[in-house]
Design an enzyme around this catalytic site. Sequence first.
Site, PDB file in Angstrom:
ATOM      1  N   LYS A 206      -9.199  -2.828  11.475  1.00 54.50           N
ATOM      2  CA  LYS A 206      -8.376  -2.096  12.435  1.00 54.50           C
ATOM      3  C   LYS A 206      -7.868  -0.817  11.774  1.00 54.50           C
ATOM      4  CE  LYS A 206      -4.013  -2.082  13.618  1.00 54.50           C
ATOM      5  NZ  LYS A 206      -3.829  -0.650  14.049  1.00 54.50           N
ATOM      6  N   GLY A 259       0.132  -0.262   4.049  1.00 58.59           N
ATOM      7  CA  GLY A 259       1.110   0.278   4.989  1.00 58.59           C
ATOM      8  C   GLY A 259       2.526   0.018   4.519  1.00 58.59           C
ATOM      9  N   SER A 260       3.421  -0.216   5.459  1.00 57.32           N
ATOM     10  CA  SER A 260       4.846  -0.336   5.148  1.00 57.32           C
ATOM     11  C   SER A 260       5.210  -1.742   4.697  1.00 57.32           C
ATOM     12  CB  SER A 260       5.676   0.028   6.383  1.00 57.32           C
ATOM     13  OG  SER A 260       5.572  -0.992   7.367  1.00 57.32           O
ATOM     14  N   GLY A 264       4.068  -5.435   6.113  1.00 55.71           N
ATOM     15  CA  GLY A 264       3.525  -6.371   5.135  1.00 55.71           C
ATOM     16  C   GLY A 264       4.166  -7.741   5.251  1.00 55.71           C
ATOM     17  N   GLU A 282      -0.945  -3.441  -0.129  1.00 58.58           N
ATOM     18  CA  GLU A 282      -0.618  -2.212  -0.861  1.00 58.58           C
ATOM     19  C   GLU A 282       0.405  -1.485  -0.014  1.00 58.58           C
ATOM     20  OE1 GLU A 282      -0.037   1.278  -1.629  1.00 58.58           O
ATOM     21  OE2 GLU A 282      -2.130   1.774  -1.185  1.00 58.58           O
ATOM     22  N   CYS A 316       1.584   6.899  -0.522  1.00 57.70           N
ATOM     23  CA  CYS A 316       2.392   5.770  -0.989  1.00 57.70           C
ATOM     24  C   CYS A 316       2.814   5.937  -2.432  1.00 57.70           C
ATOM     25  CB  CYS A 316       1.628   4.471  -0.800  1.00 57.70           C
ATOM     26  SG  CYS A 316       0.017   4.464  -1.611  1.00 57.70           S
ATOM     27  N   GLU A 413      11.787   5.439   0.887  1.00 58.64           N
ATOM     28  CA  GLU A 413      10.528   6.182   0.952  1.00 58.64           C
ATOM     29  C   GLU A 413      10.575   7.171   2.116  1.00 58.64           C
ATOM     30  OE1 GLU A 413       5.837   5.165   0.422  1.00 58.64           O
ATOM     31  OE2 GLU A 413       6.938   3.939   1.861  1.00 58.64           O
TER      32      GLU A 413
END
Length: 510
Positions: A206, A259-260, A264, A282, A316, A413
């Site tokens: 996806k 992603g975030s 996650g 990650e 990231c 972040e």
Amino acid sequence: MRLHRLFTGGGYRGWVQGWGSRAQLSELANCPPSYCELFINNEFVDAKSGKTFSTINPATGKEIVQVAEGDKADVDLAVAAAKKAFHRNSAWRKMSPLQRTNLMNKLCELMERDREFLASIETQDNGKPYAEALFDVTISIMTLQYYAGWTDKFFGDTIPAGGFISMTRKEPVGVVGQIIPWNYPLLMLAWKWGPALAVGCTIIMKPAEQTPLTALHMAALAKEAGFPAGVINVINGFGPTAGAAISEHPDIAKVAFTGSVDIGRIIMQAAAKSNLKRVSLELGGKSPVVVFEDADIDYAVETTHEALFSNHGQSCCAGSRTYVHEKIYDKFVEKAAAKAKARKVGNPFDDGVLQGPQIDGEMMTKVLGYIESGQQQGAKLQAGGKRIGDVGFFIEPTVFSDVKDDMRIAQEEIFGPVQSIFKFSSIDEMIDRANNVQYGLAAGVITNDINKAMKFANNVDAGSVWINCYDAVLPQTPFGGYKHSGIGRELGKDGLDNYLETKTITMKLL
């Protein structure tokens, strides 16, 4: 995750050659994508619901195309196709390692053939400068070529066992789900596809809803290369529907996500509640880059500038906390602010542009909110700080000085073009401050003192540490984080482990 700094001091424009005249770039900027459906079982198909959604050019705010919106029903079809392709008697499972290598290398040849087109739709969909998108295509090819060489090199062991013969063998886990972000769409696809295909898994991918176009073109190239039906499937859609269906599916053996942190956690919960599928993550970062007083200031300013502002700060592992020794702090801040003010922002297809738009209006608003927070909490704005124009999602390259560790811009972040510069006095103080965040993805240090460099590298909580460089990520070097920055490693030999099971076989000697 910028690699160009390792290859050239002059940036990606000096490395990528032949990226076109102004007329060619104008043509590429308006080149329409070839595919906008879902890709299931080697066919492009509409979503079962018939739904579509819009993918937007962030430089203009205008729609590029409507793409099919997949959900659980489409994921079920893709998983059925992938499961069939993974059957022990399938063409894919019966292939020799060399045959898998040949297919992966053929895919790379097709990517090289279509490199300008891939870069064009990446720039339209993501907003990164065209030359940088071209570079991402090159590194994506390198990554897939690297893993094409691994198809016959993951081994088991023979184990001394007295009157038995014991051995282990490495086997692919099966059907895998892969959910990738919007900041490096093609590169993240290569990071995920490479090890999964090398070991013989089948894939449900996806792409991010903001940037589905290069993944769809890659699916078409995979079919053209000769990958059997069902080995690669691409489902466009949204996290709560398509992403959730992948994370929860009982026939998916493993999920890889970039992603975030918040998403996650959701994926880990879904994996636990369904079939206890394995998960690799990650996630985010708040990476420190430390400049000691013996560093060449101009080199340090350049390195820390690129560490943060590359890819519009949407990385990231961006070096988003710049720590500078008090003896050179004021001079460094002055030069860093001047460099940010000189950075050219604009149409990503224009020559000389180094920074395009943020990915969408939501992210632009979020970044501007962090800039406002920094000012309210007492950081000194040295450069930038505002939106550029009212078309597209552009933000001025922004620099803060006098940043304190407890400010929001120091702890959270930002994921945008905002450099925060801190002052420090000693290395021991610096290590403690560097580790005083929830993340641990990357870190950098700039010094001519090898003892300082190695003391910092050995004690900082980070999955990657770069000394006198930054973002030197290579296909053969493992990448991943400590703490909230994730679980597992991608790239290198370690990247294969995410997709392998270990089977022990023991035989008694009669």
